[in-house]
Design an enzyme around this catalytic site. Structure first.
Site, PDB file in Angstrom:
ATOM      1  N   SER A 253      46.632  34.707  35.233  1.00 57.31           N
ATOM      2  CA  SER A 253      45.364  34.646  34.208  1.00 57.31           C
ATOM      3  C   SER A 253      43.989  35.149  34.011  1.00 57.31           C
ATOM      4  CB  SER A 253      45.170  33.525  34.154  1.00 57.31           C
ATOM      5  OG  SER A 253      45.286  32.529  35.088  1.00 57.31           O
ATOM      6  N   LYS A 254      42.880  34.768  33.901  1.00 51.84           N
ATOM      7  CA  LYS A 254      41.931  35.007  35.169  1.00 51.84           C
ATOM      8  C   LYS A 254      41.313  34.234  36.035  1.00 51.84           C
ATOM      9  CE  LYS A 254      39.403  35.908  30.853  1.00 51.84           C
ATOM     10  NZ  LYS A 254      39.875  35.571  29.329  1.00 51.84           N
TER      11      LYS A 254
END
Ligand code: GLU
Length: 345
Positions: A253-254
């Site tokens: 994820s980010k």
């Protein structure tokens, strides 16, 4: 049989690593099989879909070199390729399912559904639709249609539990009982189709033979299979690629830094390096060969060799693979690309 595969992104952001890998595997499978690679934009979620995201995804794919044979900008015999332009088809299939008794209108309001959901949770049950509107008579339906806002359309799951199973090209046999599903929504009360419904209508309508996507969709597949069954439509083969984890073992994820292909370009990663690295995220030729160009992958990619186990995104590996491609460029090309990158940054 002519292989037809599709990449079906929802335009709600950039082309991220997981989506790019899905696009790449579909593209490569089409090339290896002499088939057709379709790009379909799943933009029915009006609130989250944007034109800017469509452009970002198309640009990401162009940058990687993943040319599509049918889709936005190229057209094709199975269009339109934006779901928002395919409403008439969803309506037609919805009517067909309803006429067959495999779908029914649901008049429950969001508040009623929420209240029942809370009760089910309080009783320790899995929240699911209780089938209330399924029992309405033809007259009751007509009366409620005339009286109130537009109903949603729900799928009538089989009365008697059936096995819903498929032989996944990556994971082998996957099986569910239809009992674990409820009468899920096909068309919302605003008239828009849900993902599961639009996806099946389009995969049937676009004659898709292989559905290659991320394993976050495994729980959708049994619902989709039931829709195929109800329609009497031939089934595609399914291949669910594993999830991609960050170095800490959590889903990528980010939090893990750059995740869009564009952002890697900004960091100086070559498209050649990115493609090569993405291919290796869950696929291997022989466990030894690690460096491939896209053209080479187009000859050797095999769907059966996609690994069902989670793939770990290893930045050091990406940098190493990228460095090898940088070295392989002839000098004038390398200089030109470095100058382009410097100018852009
Ligand atoms: N629009 C869906 C997504 O982006 C497509 C899933 C599928 O390939 O069926 O996740």
């Amino acid at each position: 049989m002519t292989v037809r595969v599709r990449f079906a992104p929802s335009p709600t952001g950039h082309l991220h690593v997981g989506g790019a890998r899905t696009a790449l595997y579909n593209y490569l499978f089409a090339r290896v099989m002499g088939g057709t690679f379709v790009l379909r934009i799943e933009d029915t979620d009006a609130e989250r879909s944007t034109d800017a995201s469509v452009q970002a995804i198309l640009n990401g794919m162009r940058w990687l070199g993943l040319t599509w044979d049918e889709g936005p900008g190229v057209g094709g015999a199975y269009g339109p390729y934006f779901q928002t332009e395919r409403r008439a088809l969803y309506d037609e299939y919805a009517q067909r399912l309803e006429a067959m008794g495999r779908a029914y209108p649901c008049f429950c309001t969001p508040e009623e559904l929420e209240a029942r959901r809370t009760e089910q949770l309080a009783r320790g049950e899995d929240p699911r639709y209780d089938g209330r509107c399924r029992a309405l008579s033809v007259e009751e339906r007509a009366a409620r249609r005339a009286a109130g806002p537009r109903p949603a359309l729900r799928f009538a799951r089989p009365e008697v539990a059936e096995e819903v199973a498929w032989d996944d090209v990556v994971r082998g046999r996957v099986s569910f009982s239809s009992e674990v599903l409820d009468d899920f929504v096909l068309v919302r009360s605003d008239g828009l189709p849900t993902y599961n419904f639009a996806c099946v209508v389009d995969d049937v309508g676009m004659a898709i033979t292989h559905v290659i996507r991320g394993d976050d969709h495994i729980s959708n597949t049994p619902r989709q299979l039931l829709i195929y069954r109800a329609l009497g439509a031939p089934l595609p083969l399914f291949a669910h690629a594993s999830m991609i984890l960050g170095p800490d073992g959590k889903r990528l994820s980010k939090r893990h830094g750059a995740t869009s292909v564009e952002a890697f370009g900004d960091l100086g990663i070559l498209p050649e390096g990115m493609v090569n690295f993405l291919a290796l995220l869950g696929w291997a030729l022989d466990g030894k060969t690690e460096l491939f160009t896209l053209a080479e992958l187009e000859k050797v990619f095999a769907l059966e060799r996609v690994n069902p186990n989670p793939a770990v995104f290893d930045t050091a590996k990406l940098e190493w693979v990228n460095a090898q491609h940088l070295k392989r460029l002839d000098e004038s090309d390398r200089v030109a690309r470095v100058l382009d990158w410097l100018a852009a940054h």
